[in-house]
Design an enzyme around this catalytic site. Structure first.
Site, PDB file in Angstrom:
ATOM      1  N   THR A 189       0.825  -1.212   0.000  1.00  0.00           N
ATOM      2  CA  THR A 189       0.000   0.000   0.000  1.00  0.00           C
ATOM      3  C   THR A 189       0.857   1.258   0.000  1.00  0.00           C
ATOM      4  OG1 THR A 189      -0.254  -0.219   2.413  1.00  0.00           O
ATOM      5  CG2 THR A 189      -2.032  -1.055   1.038  1.00  0.00           C
ATOM      6  N   ASP A 190       2.022   1.226   0.616  1.00  0.00           N
ATOM      7  CA  ASP A 190       2.953   2.348   0.507  1.00  0.00           C
ATOM      8  C   ASP A 190       3.337   2.583  -0.951  1.00  0.00           C
ATOM      9  OD1 ASP A 190       3.275   3.390   3.066  1.00  0.00           O
ATOM     10  OD2 ASP A 190       4.854   1.983   3.603  1.00  0.00           O
TER      11      ASP A 190
END
Length: 423
Positions: A189-190
């Site tokens: 998700t980063d």
């Protein structure tokens, strides 16, 4: 870096006319700004004096010196800070804040990932800097966004993978050995937030061409984590059925998973009936394609419990390389399950020039005992304005004097700031 790598070009990048002030650290923000830097933007990374970005210390693994010994510099930082200029600046001090304002007034884009309201304490929030530079595109990256009941919470990739449901569909079912929710092996998700942030910034640039005005971009890891659930989210939203973990198999395709071979395992990724028919012909089981249980993908998914064991009995009869050789000219997707070392040794990876080695400046080499840094090449392959390689990931504060000189500060003024620990 191989000679075929398109990033060996010395021509200006697509975004060489843009200046970026990078107040972000760790991964999502730096991933975004590295993409902009690879495309030619002048990115100034601001770090804390003495400490720098957290990821400079996130090891092991650590970078190695010329003798192959570990240094004190973690390799993590190098993944997302190529092509940037690095300065150290204490934004908690008024003089540091004044320098940020001066740089923001001359920048096109600012990227930050402080907690909600964190920069407002220093007068460096969007409203304050927009008043100085109405054209500024100000991108804030947080765990949960600027609004909502969780806005003030800190957010980390692992938390978001858990909260978004990503971990609930990753791993093997509870009832099999090794079952249970798992995180993806990288901070997914980063990384996706960095890519989405870059896309949003480029959209804001396009809007500015028409209006002359910048804007605030509110990026949240949770928003991105929910968005990248993709087809799994679509299935739930439109049927109410909660997806479950099923290892490497696919909820909507069969056979589409790993299979045992004589010497290990391989991946079969059969996505349509034609591919399945060609596979059956190749393995001398043409009757499978006509079997009423397996004649279509929908039927194969329905009868997965009968299909997969039958295929496993066949795939165990050859080595992985033999399967790849048999199927690759029949348009049946099949491949090895590589570790990362095997992946970087792959001939296609080498042909695409996906590893780049950049020498460090002599002064940095002398200080760190590291001669060069290897990174993964940008996957953005623009034919007219490809990504450019200008600088390796910078040493802490490597370009402080250079950047401040461009702001008009002379050597004495820079020395005075350093003496007062502003730098």
């Amino acid at each position: 870096m191989t000679a075929e790598n398109p990033q060996t070009t010395t021509q200006p990048g697509a975004l060489s006319h843009l200046k970026v002030l990078d107040l972000s650290r760790v991964l999502a923000g730096p991933w975004c700004t590295q993409m902009l830097a690879d495309l030619g933007a002048d990115v100034i990374k601001v770090e804390r004096p003495g400490a720098g970005d957290d990821t400079r210390h996130w090891g092991p693994p650590f970078l190695k010196d010329a003798q192959g010994k570990d240094t004190d510099q973690a390799s993590y930082f190098t993944a997302c800070n190529r092509n940037k200029r690095a300065i150290t600046l204490d934004i908690a001090l008024p003089e540091g804040q004044a320098l940020i304002r001066q740089m923001a007034a001359q920048s096109d884009i600012l990227v930050e990932n402080f907690k909600v309201g964190g920069l407002a304490h220093y007068g460096l929030d969007y409203a304050s800097l927009q008043a100085l530079n109405p054209r500024l595109i100000y991108c804030s990256i947080t765990g949960f966004g600027q609004t909502g009941p969780y806005a003030e919470r800190a957010g980390y990739d692992l938390m978001i993978q858990a909260m978004s449901g990503m971990m609930s569909i990753t791993g093997r079912p509870d009832e099999v050995p090794g079952g249970g929710p798992l995180r993806v092996g990288v901070a997914l998700t980063d990384l996706f937030t960095g890519v989405y942030a870059c896309s949003a910034i480029l959209a804001a640039i396009e809007v500015r061409h028409r209006t002359g005005a910048g804007q605030h971009i509110d990026m949240a890891l949770l928003d991105v984590g929910m968005a990248i659930l993709g087809n799994q989210a679509a299935g739930f939203l439109n049927t109410g059925q909660v997806p479950q973990r099923q290892g490497n198999s696919h909820p909507s395709l069969a056979p589409y998973q790993d299979f045992p071979t004589l010497d290990g395992a391989m991946l079969l990724a059969i996505g349509n009936d034609g591919q399945f028919a060609r596979f059956c012909q190749a393995v001398e089981r043409p009757e499978w394609a006509a079997d009423p249980r397996f004649a279509s993908n929908t039927l194969r998914v329905k009868h997965r419990a009968a299909l997969i064991p039958a295929l496993e009995a066949v795939t165990r009869t050859r080595r992985t390389a033999q399967w790849i050789a048999l199927l690759e000219d029949k348009a049946v997707p099949c491949g090895p399950i590589n570790d990362i070392g095997q992946a970087f040794a792959d001939e296609q990876v080498n042909a695409r020039g996906l590893v780049v080695n950049q020498p460090l400046a002599l002064a940095v080499c002398a200080q760190s005992a590291i001669k060069s840094i290897a990174t993964v090449a940008s996957p953005l392959r623009l034919t007219a304005t490809p990504p450019v390689l200008r600088r390796p990931p910078p040493a802490l504060g490597e370009h402080t004097d250079e950047v401040l000189a461009e702001l008009g500060l002379d050597a004495a003024a820079i020395a005075a700031l350093r003496a007062r620990r502003v730098l």
